[in-house]
Every structure is written in structure tokens, then in C-alpha cells.
Design a protein around this motif. Structure first.
Motif, PDB file in Angstrom:
ATOM      1  N   GLN A 135       0.820  -1.205   0.000  1.00  0.00           N
ATOM      2  CA  GLN A 135       0.000   0.000   0.000  1.00  0.00           C
ATOM      3  C   GLN A 135       0.845   1.242   0.000  1.00  0.00           C
ATOM      4  O   GLN A 135       2.052   1.201   0.205  1.00  0.00           O
ATOM      5  CB  GLN A 135      -0.894   0.050   1.237  1.00  0.00           C
ATOM      6  CG  GLN A 135      -1.862  -1.051   1.378  1.00  0.00           C
ATOM      7  CD  GLN A 135      -2.633  -0.893   2.692  1.00  0.00           C
ATOM      8  OE1 GLN A 135      -2.367  -0.021   3.489  1.00  0.00           O
ATOM      9  NE2 GLN A 135      -3.595  -1.771   2.906  1.00  0.00           N
ATOM     10  N   GLU A 136       0.158   2.365  -0.212  1.00  0.00           N
ATOM     11  CA  GLU A 136       0.772   3.668  -0.003  1.00  0.00           C
ATOM     12  C   GLU A 136       1.036   3.822   1.491  1.00  0.00           C
ATOM     13  O   GLU A 136       0.357   3.216   2.306  1.00  0.00           O
ATOM     14  CB  GLU A 136      -0.186   4.769  -0.466  1.00  0.00           C
ATOM     15  CG  GLU A 136      -0.418   4.800  -1.961  1.00  0.00           C
ATOM     16  CD  GLU A 136       0.806   5.284  -2.715  1.00  0.00           C
ATOM     17  OE1 GLU A 136       1.489   6.209  -2.237  1.00  0.00           O
ATOM     18  OE2 GLU A 136       1.082   4.706  -3.774  1.00  0.00           O
ATOM     19  N   PRO A 137       1.985   4.666   1.871  1.00  0.00           N
ATOM     20  CA  PRO A 137       2.222   4.868   3.306  1.00  0.00           C
ATOM     21  C   PRO A 137       0.986   5.423   4.010  1.00  0.00           C
ATOM     22  O   PRO A 137       0.268   6.259   3.469  1.00  0.00           O
ATOM     23  CB  PRO A 137       3.358   5.898   3.338  1.00  0.00           C
ATOM     24  CG  PRO A 137       3.962   5.875   1.993  1.00  0.00           C
ATOM     25  CD  PRO A 137       2.909   5.410   1.047  1.00  0.00           C
ATOM     26  N   LEU A 138       0.712   4.924   5.194  1.00  0.00           N
ATOM     27  CA  LEU A 138      -0.395   5.404   6.009  1.00  0.00           C
ATOM     28  C   LEU A 138       0.153   6.351   7.061  1.00  0.00           C
ATOM     29  O   LEU A 138       1.115   6.016   7.757  1.00  0.00           O
ATOM     30  CB  LEU A 138      -1.111   4.235   6.683  1.00  0.00           C
ATOM     31  CG  LEU A 138      -1.761   3.232   5.749  1.00  0.00           C
ATOM     32  CD1 LEU A 138      -2.250   2.029   6.532  1.00  0.00           C
ATOM     33  CD2 LEU A 138      -2.918   3.874   5.018  1.00  0.00           C
ATOM     34  N   GLU A 139      -0.449   7.546   7.162  1.00  0.00           N
ATOM     35  CA  GLU A 139      -0.010   8.536   8.132  1.00  0.00           C
ATOM     36  C   GLU A 139      -1.052   8.681   9.219  1.00  0.00           C
ATOM     37  O   GLU A 139      -2.235   8.825   8.937  1.00  0.00           O
ATOM     38  CB  GLU A 139       0.223   9.891   7.458  1.00  0.00           C
ATOM     39  CG  GLU A 139       1.385   9.900   6.506  1.00  0.00           C
ATOM     40  CD  GLU A 139       1.726  11.290   6.017  1.00  0.00           C
ATOM     41  OE1 GLU A 139       1.230  12.281   6.592  1.00  0.00           O
ATOM     42  OE2 GLU A 139       2.492  11.385   5.048  1.00  0.00           O
ATOM     43  N   PHE A 140      -0.596   8.659  10.456  1.00  0.00           N
ATOM     44  CA  PHE A 140      -1.468   8.809  11.612  1.00  0.00           C
ATOM     45  C   PHE A 140      -0.989  10.025  12.390  1.00  0.00           C
ATOM     46  O   PHE A 140       0.093  10.014  12.972  1.00  0.00           O
ATOM     47  CB  PHE A 140      -1.451   7.545  12.472  1.00  0.00           C
ATOM     48  CG  PHE A 140      -1.793   6.312  11.686  1.00  0.00           C
ATOM     49  CD1 PHE A 140      -3.106   6.062  11.334  1.00  0.00           C
ATOM     50  CD2 PHE A 140      -0.815   5.441  11.279  1.00  0.00           C
ATOM     51  CE1 PHE A 140      -3.431   4.936  10.599  1.00  0.00           C
ATOM     52  CE2 PHE A 140      -1.130   4.309  10.542  1.00  0.00           C
ATOM     53  CZ  PHE A 140      -2.445   4.065  10.201  1.00  0.00           C
ATOM     54  N   ASP A 141      -1.799  11.088  12.365  1.00  0.00           N
ATOM     55  CA  ASP A 141      -1.440  12.351  13.000  1.00  0.00           C
ATOM     56  C   ASP A 141      -1.780  12.329  14.481  1.00  0.00           C
ATOM     57  O   ASP A 141      -2.666  11.612  14.923  1.00  0.00           O
ATOM     58  CB  ASP A 141      -2.183  13.515  12.334  1.00  0.00           C
ATOM     59  CG  ASP A 141      -1.793  13.680  10.883  1.00  0.00           C
ATOM     60  OD1 ASP A 141      -0.611  13.485  10.569  1.00  0.00           O
ATOM     61  OD2 ASP A 141      -2.673  14.005  10.060  1.00  0.00           O
ATOM     62  N   ASP A 142      -1.088  13.171  15.220  1.00  0.00           N
ATOM     63  CA  ASP A 142      -1.341  13.404  16.643  1.00  0.00           C
ATOM     64  C   ASP A 142      -1.284  12.128  17.474  1.00  0.00           C
ATOM     65  O   ASP A 142      -2.117  11.891  18.347  1.00  0.00           O
ATOM     66  CB  ASP A 142      -2.691  14.109  16.851  1.00  0.00           C
ATOM     67  CG  ASP A 142      -2.718  15.484  16.198  1.00  0.00           C
ATOM     68  OD1 ASP A 142      -1.657  16.127  16.178  1.00  0.00           O
ATOM     69  OD2 ASP A 142      -3.784  15.903  15.729  1.00  0.00           O
ATOM     70  N   VAL A 143      -0.282  11.295  17.213  1.00  0.00           N
ATOM     71  CA  VAL A 143      -0.066  10.090  18.017  1.00  0.00           C
ATOM     72  C   VAL A 143       0.735  10.491  19.255  1.00  0.00           C
ATOM     73  O   VAL A 143       1.838  11.035  19.132  1.00  0.00           O
ATOM     74  CB  VAL A 143       0.687   9.007  17.215  1.00  0.00           C
ATOM     75  CG1 VAL A 143       1.005   7.801  18.086  1.00  0.00           C
ATOM     76  CG2 VAL A 143      -0.115   8.601  15.990  1.00  0.00           C
ATOM     77  N   PRO A 144       0.194  10.289  20.467  1.00  0.00           N
ATOM     78  CA  PRO A 144       0.953  10.648  21.662  1.00  0.00           C
ATOM     79  C   PRO A 144       2.168   9.743  21.845  1.00  0.00           C
ATOM     80  O   PRO A 144       2.119   8.571  21.503  1.00  0.00           O
ATOM     81  CB  PRO A 144      -0.047  10.466  22.804  1.00  0.00           C
ATOM     82  CG  PRO A 144      -1.193   9.732  22.246  1.00  0.00           C
ATOM     83  CD  PRO A 144      -1.111   9.763  20.763  1.00  0.00           C
ATOM     84  N   GLN A 145       3.238  10.321  22.360  1.00  0.00           N
ATOM     85  CA  GLN A 145       4.492   9.595  22.579  1.00  0.00           C
ATOM     86  C   GLN A 145       4.905   8.823  21.320  1.00  0.00           C
ATOM     87  O   GLN A 145       5.166   7.625  21.355  1.00  0.00           O
ATOM     88  CB  GLN A 145       4.368   8.653  23.769  1.00  0.00           C
ATOM     89  CG  GLN A 145       4.054   9.340  25.067  1.00  0.00           C
ATOM     90  CD  GLN A 145       3.774   8.362  26.182  1.00  0.00           C
ATOM     91  OE1 GLN A 145       3.299   7.242  25.948  1.00  0.00           O
ATOM     92  NE2 GLN A 145       4.047   8.775  27.404  1.00  0.00           N
TER      93      GLN A 145
END
Length: 189
Positions: A135-145
Motif C-alpha cells: 500500500q501507499e504509506p499510512l499517516e497517523f497524525d497526533d499520536v501521543p508519545q
């Protein structure tokens, strides 16, 4: 059995379970303060009117609708967003009425990296980028720590005894045999 325990397969354990970082609630909290402050100010202005009761009801109804839209909806969205790392996969679940979910098996992850700017570093969050083999890269914003999450995923990928290259026999054309290691040895290669 609580969430996400009912989603796990046998032998699978939860290593991390996080919601999005609290910084995504800053703007909704500010909006709530403005709505309450504006409502109080308008209610004080309307107290001398002949139709003050109708004005107060209208101010309350508009304030309640704005608070539900600008504060309650983002809060519920934040509360129902789950980022979970288990011994077998990475799971992301979002939504209340319309649920969205992504499961990425650890064996399919080809790289994991993180990014965070100065504000993210100050508040302790960042963006996690997971690249899988298909897949295309998956980005997950605002992940704590985010650095801890990154290292946990990386450690799980590289310490999984069932997908190590050491367990595969050398082919006839190989000139050097790689040393084997005990799968119970978690200190590294």
C-alpha cells in the motif's frame, strides 16, 4: 472483556492502546469558552428587553447547538479514535455511527517512521508513518508519545521469531551461512 480485547485473536496481546493526542481538543475547548462567554454577554444585554425570556431561550438554543457542533462532536471523535499495537498487528479504529478500521499485520510492515515539529515535540506527539509492502504509506497524525510507539512497533517487527530470516535454510548457492539465534533471545541480532 473491554475494548479492544474482544478484537484479539488467541495468543495476541495489547502492547499499546492510545487515543489521539489531547492537543486536537485545544480548538474545541477554546470554541466552548467563546460560546459560553458570548452567551453570558448576550444574556446580560437581553435582560432589560421586554421579550427577555424569548431572547434567553434563543441564546441558549443557539449556544447549545454551537457547543454540540464545535465541542461535543470533536470530543466524541477524539474519544472513539483508538490506535492499538498488539503482538501481531497495528489497529486503528475511528468513529461512532460510521466506524472505520485499519489492521496492518506486523509481517506486512516494511518501514515505520515518525515526524514531529517543534510544537509536537513540546506537547509530546507526532505523525507516525507506516509503509506496508502492498500500500501507499499510512499517516497517523497526533499520536501521543510517537517515539515510544515507533520503537515498540519496530521492536515487535524485528523481534518476531516467526518471521526472522535466520529460520530459513540457506540455498545451495550461498557462500556464507548466517549465524542462527535462539528465538527466545530478545536482545537483538
Amino acid at each position: 472483556m473491554g475494548y479492544p480485547d474482544d478484537l484479539l485473536s488467541s495468543g495476541e496481546r495489547v502492547l499499546l492502546h492510545k487515543h489521539s493526542h489531547w492537543k486536537m481538543l485545544l480548538l474545541p475547548c477554546f470554541a466552548l469558552l467563546v460560546i459560553v462567554g458570548g452567551g453570558i454577554w448576550l444574556a446580560v444585554l437581553a435582560q432589560d428587553l421586554d421579550w427577555a425570556n424569548i431572547a434567553w431561550i434563543a441564546i441558549g438554543a443557539v449556544g447549545l447547538a454551537l457547543a454540540a457542533w464545535l465541542f461535543l462532536a470533536p470530543f466524541v471523535r477524539w474519544r472513539t479514535t483508538h490506535f492499538i499495537v498488539t503482538t501481531d498487528r497495528v489497529m486503528i479504529r475511528e468513529g461512532v455511527v460510521k466506524r472505520n478500521g485499519v489492521d496492518i499485520p506486523l509481517s506486512r510492515i516494511s518501514s515505520v517512521r515518525f515526524e514531529h515539529g517543534i510544537v509536537d515535540r513540546i506537547v509530546g506527539c507526532g505523525t507516525l508513518i507506516i509503509e506496508s509492502s502492498s500500500q501507499e504509506p499510512l499517516e497517523f497524525d497526533d499520536v501521543p508519545q510517537v517515539e515510544r510507539v515507533h520503537s515498540t512497533i519496530y521492536k515487535q517487527i524485528n523481534d518476531n521469531p516467526y518471521d526472522d530470516y535466520d529460520d530459513q535454510p540457506a540455498s545451495a548457492g550461498d557462500t556464507a551461512q548466517l549465524p542462527t539465534r535462539d528465538p527466545r533471545d530478545r536482545r537483538g541480532r
